[in-house]
Design an enzyme around this catalytic site. Structure first.
Site, mmCIF file in Angstrom:
data_model
loop_
_atom_site.group_PDB
_atom_site.id
_atom_site.type_symbol
_atom_site.label_atom_id
_atom_site.label_comp_id
_atom_site.label_asym_id
_atom_site.label_seq_id
_atom_site.Cartn_x
_atom_site.Cartn_y
_atom_site.Cartn_z
ATOM 1 N N LYS A 1 1.691 -9.371 7.846
ATOM 2 C CA LYS A 1 3.109 -9.052 7.689
ATOM 3 C C LYS A 1 3.430 -7.649 8.180
ATOM 4 C CE LYS A 1 6.748 -8.729 4.189
ATOM 5 N NZ LYS A 1 7.078 -8.891 2.753
ATOM 6 N N ARG B 1 -0.935 -15.125 3.235
ATOM 7 C CA ARG B 1 0.419 -15.617 3.458
ATOM 8 C C ARG B 1 0.374 -16.839 4.368
ATOM 9 N NH1 ARG B 1 0.379 -9.997 3.911
ATOM 10 N NH2 ARG B 1 1.680 -8.884 2.395
ATOM 11 N N TRP C 1 -2.216 -4.811 0.602
ATOM 12 C CA TRP C 1 -1.040 -3.971 0.359
ATOM 13 C C TRP C 1 -1.352 -2.531 0.726
ATOM 14 C CZ3 TRP C 1 -1.939 -7.731 -3.667
ATOM 15 C CH2 TRP C 1 -0.942 -8.724 -3.752
ATOM 16 N N ARG D 1 0.826 -16.777 -3.467
ATOM 17 C CA ARG D 1 0.239 -15.436 -3.407
ATOM 18 C C ARG D 1 0.416 -14.719 -4.748
ATOM 19 N NH1 ARG D 1 -1.422 -11.420 0.246
ATOM 20 N NH2 ARG D 1 -0.478 -9.357 0.011
ATOM 21 N N HIS E 1 5.366 -18.768 -1.016
ATOM 22 C CA HIS E 1 4.873 -17.408 -1.218
ATOM 23 C C HIS E 1 4.472 -17.161 -2.671
ATOM 24 C CE1 HIS E 1 4.250 -13.325 0.206
ATOM 25 N NE2 HIS E 1 4.846 -12.868 -0.886
ATOM 26 N N TYR F 1 1.714 -6.716 -11.338
ATOM 27 C CA TYR F 1 0.782 -7.649 -11.964
ATOM 28 C C TYR F 1 0.004 -7.024 -13.115
ATOM 29 C CZ TYR F 1 1.783 -10.076 -7.603
ATOM 30 O OH TYR F 1 2.429 -10.678 -6.549
#
Length: 359
Positions: A220, A195, A306, A283, A280, A315
């Protein structure tokens, strides 16, 4: 200034302020919210009674939404998303600011959804607000034991996940349109999926080019993680090495202390003739490229940091290798042809049998 019976005035406020120690050992320091001394005294008496009931009878005091927000923001202040959390809480304050936690029921949540919908706010944005309400109430129940239960809060349907990513040709156009310092940041984002804040905050002390690894401490979700560096990422870091003794990515030799979505970024996107593209989305592009190249869902989850597969499953549409065999079963040549022919024969035989039965 002397404080009479736990009450005192402040020069910067028209209200009476409370500073008292109650029977359960807790010290209460807050505004009474009133300029009437009699009302303020009544509030102090109520706080003392509630504390006595809690200490001797196990009765939980009635906590307010604003109390919960204050503690929640304190818990979340170290996260990179803390500013967004504060913004969401400000939006929710007109709806919940005067309520006790026990008063927040399904009707209150439904009312918020209705009123936000009247403002034409997108379902995805409304879901961010609902998720924050749910997070605060869950923490108040599970961690602080302020409440025993809270209503089930279901997110709205109809939210469409953002699906914007670049082809290789578009990515090359964007890099060519960037200034040198921005080009290095964009290339690193495409190589690692990091990020913006993770890139601008990356320090040389957390990079090992020999082992091809970087360690991020400003993520994050607040959880440090390691990032494996491929050859592209290593080459990018090598090209900026020596520009600054501490941070990896700089502007004119100085650390980048502002967001990357500034004029340099916006102008680069415009020159590259890209529409509806955010930083973003780099990413998203990185993740999409990985899935197209055959990277598994579990591998991608670990690479991107994640915590669950939910965010990675979006995805899955880019990887169809596992369905190739199934798709080939009805091909018009090879084994698929036999299936089609057999099916035709069976249907013809069934139709013939029906005809004979009728005759």
């Amino acid at each position: 200034m002397a404080r009479e019976r736990g009450l005192y005035r402040r020069g910067d406020s028209p209200f009476w302020w409370i500073d008292v120690a109650v029977s359960n050992g807790r010290r209460i320091r807050q505004s009474s919210g009133t300029s009437d001394k009699g009302e303020a005294k009544a509030l102090v008496a109520k706080l003392k009674v509630d504390a006595f009931k809690e200490a001797h009878f196990g009765v939980k005091p009635k906590r307010s939404w604003q109390e919960a927000v204050v503690r929640y923001l304190e818990v979340k202040k170290s996260l990179r998303s803390a500013r967004d959390v504060r913004r969401i809480c400000r939006v929710l304050d007109p709806f919940l600011g005067k309520k006790l936690l026990a008063e927040i029921d399904g009707d209150a949540v439904w009312s918020i959804c209705q009123r936000l919908g009247e403002r034409k706010i997108a379902p995805g944005t409304v879901n961010r607000y609902l998720a924050t309400i749910r997070g605060i109430l869950r923490m108040a129940r599970d961690e602080w034991q302020w409440i025993d239960s809270f209503p089930k809060i279901k997110l709205l349907s109809g939210e469409v996940a953002r699906d914007r990513w670049l082809t290789r040709e578009e990515a090359d156009r964007l890099i060519a349109a960037c200034s040198p310092h921005m080009a290095a940041i964009v290339r690193f984002a495409l190589a690692t999926g990091c990020r913006a804040s993770e890139i601008t905050g990356l320090e040389w002390g957390r990079v090992d080019l020999g082992r091809k690894t970087a360690w991020l401490n400003r993520t994050k979700n607040g959880t440090p993680r390691g990032v494996p560096l491929n050859r592209d990422a290593v080459a990018i870091l090598a090209s900026v090495k020596g520009q600054h003794s501490q941070v990896c990515f700089t502007y004119k030799g100085e650390p980048i202390r502002w967001g990357v979505c500034n004029t340099a970024w916006l102008e680069a996107v415009k020159r590259a003739k890209l529409s509806d593209f955010r930083f973003h989305d780099l990413r998203h592009t990185w993740a999409s490229w990985h899935r197209q190249a055959g990277t598994s869902t579990d591998e991608l989850k670990d690479l991107g940091g994640w915590k669950s597969r939910v965010m990675v499953d979006r995805y899955a549409k880019f990887a169809t290798e596992n369905l190739a065999v199934a798709a080939s079963r009805i091909e018009s040549v090879g084994a698929g042809a036999n299936v089609i022919e057999l099916t035709s024969r069976l249907r013809h035989a069934a139709d013939s049998g029906k005809a004979k039965a009728i005759s």
